[in-house]
Motif scaffolding. Sequence first.
Motif, PDB file in Angstrom:
ATOM      1  N   TYR A  42       0.844  -1.191   0.000  1.00  0.00           N
ATOM      2  CA  TYR A  42       0.000   0.000   0.000  1.00  0.00           C
ATOM      3  C   TYR A  42       0.880   1.241   0.000  1.00  0.00           C
ATOM      4  O   TYR A  42       1.882   1.301   0.725  1.00  0.00           O
ATOM      5  CB  TYR A  42      -0.899   0.040   1.241  1.00  0.00           C
ATOM      6  N   ALA A  43       0.487   2.221  -0.803  1.00  0.00           N
ATOM      7  CA  ALA A  43       1.122   3.533  -0.765  1.00  0.00           C
ATOM      8  C   ALA A  43       0.200   4.467   0.015  1.00  0.00           C
ATOM      9  O   ALA A  43      -0.970   4.620  -0.354  1.00  0.00           O
ATOM     10  CB  ALA A  43       1.344   4.060  -2.184  1.00  0.00           C
ATOM     11  N   GLN A  44       0.720   5.063   1.076  1.00  0.00           N
ATOM     12  CA  GLN A  44      -0.087   5.991   1.860  1.00  0.00           C
ATOM     13  C   GLN A  44      -0.236   7.305   1.102  1.00  0.00           C
ATOM     14  O   GLN A  44       0.742   7.889   0.644  1.00  0.00           O
ATOM     15  CB  GLN A  44       0.574   6.243   3.214  1.00  0.00           C
ATOM     16  N   PHE A  45      -1.478   7.753   0.962  1.00  0.00           N
ATOM     17  CA  PHE A  45      -1.764   8.986   0.236  1.00  0.00           C
ATOM     18  C   PHE A  45      -2.659   9.845   1.124  1.00  0.00           C
ATOM     19  O   PHE A  45      -3.883   9.725   1.099  1.00  0.00           O
ATOM     20  CB  PHE A  45      -2.448   8.653  -1.096  1.00  0.00           C
ATOM     21  N   GLY A  46      -2.023  10.679   1.949  1.00  0.00           N
ATOM     22  CA  GLY A  46      -2.799  11.432   2.931  1.00  0.00           C
ATOM     23  C   GLY A  46      -3.488  10.486   3.897  1.00  0.00           C
ATOM     24  O   GLY A  46      -2.853   9.625   4.509  1.00  0.00           O
ATOM     25  N   GLU A  47      -4.798  10.610   3.976  1.00  0.00           N
ATOM     26  CA  GLU A  47      -5.584   9.737   4.855  1.00  0.00           C
ATOM     27  C   GLU A  47      -5.894   8.393   4.210  1.00  0.00           C
ATOM     28  O   GLU A  47      -6.447   7.514   4.871  1.00  0.00           O
ATOM     29  CB  GLU A  47      -6.918  10.406   5.207  1.00  0.00           C
ATOM     30  N   GLY A  68     -13.583   3.934 -11.921  1.00  0.00           N
ATOM     31  CA  GLY A  68     -14.338   3.105 -11.014  1.00  0.00           C
ATOM     32  C   GLY A  68     -14.138   1.619 -11.209  1.00  0.00           C
ATOM     33  O   GLY A  68     -14.766   0.813 -10.523  1.00  0.00           O
ATOM     34  N   CYS A  69     -13.261   1.223 -12.138  1.00  0.00           N
ATOM     35  CA  CYS A  69     -12.951  -0.198 -12.316  1.00  0.00           C
ATOM     36  C   CYS A  69     -11.897  -0.620 -11.288  1.00  0.00           C
ATOM     37  O   CYS A  69     -11.601   0.113 -10.342  1.00  0.00           O
ATOM     38  CB  CYS A  69     -12.459  -0.467 -13.733  1.00  0.00           C
ATOM     39  N   THR A  70     -11.335  -1.795 -11.480  1.00  0.00           N
ATOM     40  CA  THR A  70     -10.249  -2.295 -10.642  1.00  0.00           C
ATOM     41  C   THR A  70      -9.141  -2.812 -11.553  1.00  0.00           C
ATOM     42  O   THR A  70      -9.301  -2.896 -12.779  1.00  0.00           O
ATOM     43  CB  THR A  70     -10.726  -3.440  -9.732  1.00  0.00           C
ATOM     44  N   GLY A  97     -10.932   4.480  -4.075  1.00  0.00           N
ATOM     45  CA  GLY A  97     -12.363   4.359  -4.312  1.00  0.00           C
ATOM     46  C   GLY A  97     -12.742   3.012  -4.883  1.00  0.00           C
ATOM     47  O   GLY A  97     -13.929   2.697  -5.009  1.00  0.00           O
ATOM     48  N   ASN A  98     -11.731   2.198  -5.202  1.00  0.00           N
ATOM     49  CA  ASN A  98     -11.970   0.963  -5.938  1.00  0.00           C
ATOM     50  C   ASN A  98     -11.120  -0.190  -5.410  1.00  0.00           C
ATOM     51  O   ASN A  98     -10.049   0.028  -4.839  1.00  0.00           O
ATOM     52  CB  ASN A  98     -11.637   1.175  -7.423  1.00  0.00           C
ATOM     53  N   GLY A  99     -11.617  -1.403  -5.631  1.00  0.00           N
ATOM     54  CA  GLY A  99     -10.831  -2.598  -5.355  1.00  0.00           C
ATOM     55  C   GLY A  99     -10.330  -2.668  -3.930  1.00  0.00           C
ATOM     56  O   GLY A  99     -11.079  -2.507  -2.966  1.00  0.00           O
ATOM     57  N   ARG A 100      -9.021  -2.867  -3.786  1.00  0.00           N
ATOM     58  CA  ARG A 100      -8.430  -3.045  -2.465  1.00  0.00           C
ATOM     59  C   ARG A 100      -7.924  -1.739  -1.864  1.00  0.00           C
ATOM     60  O   ARG A 100      -7.362  -1.747  -0.763  1.00  0.00           O
ATOM     61  CB  ARG A 100      -7.286  -4.057  -2.557  1.00  0.00           C
ATOM     62  N   SER A 101      -8.087  -0.652  -2.580  1.00  0.00           N
ATOM     63  CA  SER A 101      -7.699   0.656  -2.049  1.00  0.00           C
ATOM     64  C   SER A 101      -8.840   1.225  -1.205  1.00  0.00           C
ATOM     65  O   SER A 101      -9.931   0.639  -1.126  1.00  0.00           O
ATOM     66  CB  SER A 101      -7.334   1.607  -3.190  1.00  0.00           C
ATOM     67  N   THR A 102      -8.594   2.360  -0.573  1.00  0.00           N
ATOM     68  CA  THR A 102      -9.585   2.973   0.310  1.00  0.00           C
ATOM     69  C   THR A 102     -10.868   3.300  -0.441  1.00  0.00           C
ATOM     70  O   THR A 102     -10.838   3.915  -1.507  1.00  0.00           O
ATOM     71  CB  THR A 102      -9.025   4.263   0.923  1.00  0.00           C
ATOM     72  N   HIS A 103     -12.002   2.897   0.114  1.00  0.00           N
ATOM     73  CA  HIS A 103     -13.308   3.223  -0.463  1.00  0.00           C
ATOM     74  C   HIS A 103     -13.892   4.421   0.278  1.00  0.00           C
ATOM     75  O   HIS A 103     -13.787   4.518   1.509  1.00  0.00           O
ATOM     76  CB  HIS A 103     -14.260   2.029  -0.355  1.00  0.00           C
ATOM     77  N   LEU A 104     -14.529   5.300  -0.482  1.00  0.00           N
ATOM     78  CA  LEU A 104     -15.091   6.523   0.093  1.00  0.00           C
ATOM     79  C   LEU A 104     -16.478   6.760  -0.509  1.00  0.00           C
ATOM     80  O   LEU A 104     -16.697   7.688  -1.293  1.00  0.00           O
ATOM     81  CB  LEU A 104     -14.162   7.707  -0.196  1.00  0.00           C
ATOM     82  N   PRO A 105     -17.451   5.946  -0.116  1.00  0.00           N
ATOM     83  CA  PRO A 105     -18.769   5.997  -0.753  1.00  0.00           C
ATOM     84  C   PRO A 105     -19.551   7.274  -0.473  1.00  0.00           C
ATOM     85  O   PRO A 105     -20.539   7.551  -1.167  1.00  0.00           O
ATOM     86  CB  PRO A 105     -19.491   4.776  -0.158  1.00  0.00           C
ATOM     87  N   ASP A 106     -19.119   8.073   0.487  1.00  0.00           N
ATOM     88  CA  ASP A 106     -19.850   9.298   0.813  1.00  0.00           C
ATOM     89  C   ASP A 106     -19.314  10.521   0.071  1.00  0.00           C
ATOM     90  O   ASP A 106     -19.885  11.609   0.194  1.00  0.00           O
ATOM     91  CB  ASP A 106     -19.792   9.558   2.329  1.00  0.00           C
ATOM     92  N   LYS A 107     -18.243  10.355  -0.687  1.00  0.00           N
ATOM     93  CA  LYS A 107     -17.660  11.491  -1.403  1.00  0.00           C
ATOM     94  C   LYS A 107     -18.436  11.767  -2.689  1.00  0.00           C
ATOM     95  O   LYS A 107     -18.931  10.848  -3.347  1.00  0.00           O
ATOM     96  CB  LYS A 107     -16.192  11.231  -1.724  1.00  0.00           C
ATOM     97  N   GLY A 108     -18.499  13.055  -3.050  1.00  0.00           N
ATOM     98  CA  GLY A 108     -19.243  13.456  -4.239  1.00  0.00           C
ATOM     99  C   GLY A 108     -18.345  13.927  -5.366  1.00  0.00           C
ATOM    100  O   GLY A 108     -17.114  13.741  -5.337  1.00  0.00           O
ATOM    101  N   THR A 164     -19.639   4.017  -6.620  1.00  0.00           N
ATOM    102  CA  THR A 164     -19.488   5.439  -6.299  1.00  0.00           C
ATOM    103  C   THR A 164     -18.729   6.201  -7.377  1.00  0.00           C
ATOM    104  O   THR A 164     -19.217   7.208  -7.914  1.00  0.00           O
ATOM    105  CB  THR A 164     -18.756   5.618  -4.949  1.00  0.00           C
ATOM    106  N   VAL A 165     -17.522   5.769  -7.684  1.00  0.00           N
ATOM    107  CA  VAL A 165     -16.674   6.521  -8.616  1.00  0.00           C
ATOM    108  C   VAL A 165     -17.240   6.453 -10.035  1.00  0.00           C
ATOM    109  O   VAL A 165     -17.319   7.470 -10.740  1.00  0.00           O
ATOM    110  CB  VAL A 165     -15.228   5.994  -8.588  1.00  0.00           C
ATOM    111  N   TYR A 166     -17.653   5.268 -10.447  1.00  0.00           N
ATOM    112  CA  TYR A 166     -18.157   5.091 -11.814  1.00  0.00           C
ATOM    113  C   TYR A 166     -19.404   5.934 -12.052  1.00  0.00           C
ATOM    114  O   TYR A 166     -19.503   6.663 -13.055  1.00  0.00           O
ATOM    115  CB  TYR A 166     -18.449   3.615 -12.069  1.00  0.00           C
ATOM    116  N   HIS A 167     -20.358   5.857 -11.158  1.00  0.00           N
ATOM    117  CA  HIS A 167     -21.604   6.603 -11.336  1.00  0.00           C
ATOM    118  C   HIS A 167     -21.392   8.107 -11.210  1.00  0.00           C
ATOM    119  O   HIS A 167     -22.036   8.893 -11.915  1.00  0.00           O
ATOM    120  CB  HIS A 167     -22.642   6.138 -10.321  1.00  0.00           C
ATOM    121  N   THR A 168     -20.468   8.512 -10.343  1.00  0.00           N
ATOM    122  CA  THR A 168     -20.239   9.941 -10.133  1.00  0.00           C
ATOM    123  C   THR A 168     -19.531  10.580 -11.320  1.00  0.00           C
ATOM    124  O   THR A 168     -19.922  11.656 -11.780  1.00  0.00           O
ATOM    125  CB  THR A 168     -19.409  10.179  -8.860  1.00  0.00           C
TER     126      THR A 168
END
Length: 306
Positions: free
Chosen positions: A7-12, A38-40, A64-75, A206-210
């Motif tokens: 994993y590469a840490q990217f901020g939070e 929004g793919c993987t 936002g995808n796959g094994r990385s951090t998911h953030l479903p509340d982000k717009g 989330t990412v794909y639809h947004t």
Amino acid sequence: MNTREGYAQFGEYRTWYKVAGDLGSGKAPLIVLHGGPGCTHDYVQAFGDIARTGRPVVLYDQIGNGRSTHLPDKGADFWTVDFFLSELRNLIDDLGVSDGYHALGQSWGGMLGAEFAVTRPEGLKSLVIANSPASMDLWVSEANRLRAALPSEVEETLQRHEKAGTTDSDDYNAAVAAFYARHVCRVVPMPAEVQRTFDAIADDPTVYHTMNGPSEFHVIGSLRNWSIIDRLDRIDVPVLLISGRHDEATPATVQPYADTIPDVRWTIFENSSHMPHVEEKDACLSAVASFLNEVEAGSAQKRKSN
């Protein structure tokens, strides 16, 4: 072939990656940018086999995808091209390869790769743009043309549900599948790694639809006005374009890349649609590997002559 994950840490947040091969091999690595948005990484994992030539390959899941951090509340204000460019730069630095690497982007990944290349990042040796449009206006225009060639009942179903806003219905999804079978992946049954990516989008869209919308051709997300056409002349590295004869990324959507990038070549795979790396795997991987080797041979010859 050895692989490692991390994993590469990217901020939070954290970006998951997998390295196939040895980053200390002496060959500049190939970094693979998956599509969507929004793919993987799953559906492009075939490019990892290029590591068998001795060149390390980096696959990763964009945040936002796959094994990385998911953030479903982000717009839409969060999911931007600049965000994913910053994530890519962070990954390159985290891996310690900023002095020399190649990039390959598939579909949205190619759009992102082009956005990256126009900034002329230090260390980028070449770019492969695979199955990517140069603007979303071209993409939607060509998608409408391809849709018109579908059986009339399929197109009627698509239009009806898009107008009603019921694109989550089973009927709409079945009609979408008819388009995808012609212009996204023509391999039957769908390969397991491709299915895993589609399943991942369904689990967290989330990412794909947004950024895109409910389907490849109903683009109502934040990318709907995207274009890079007027900036392509800034790309100063060799570029390989890849597309399929039956691709939803039709020649018209790719043509601006061919017309405007100073150092460019284009390979169209006659028996493929949107995924030549799956549909004509051996030929596609061979073309990419040869291109990367030619770029490095040319760079070595230039250094020698200087």
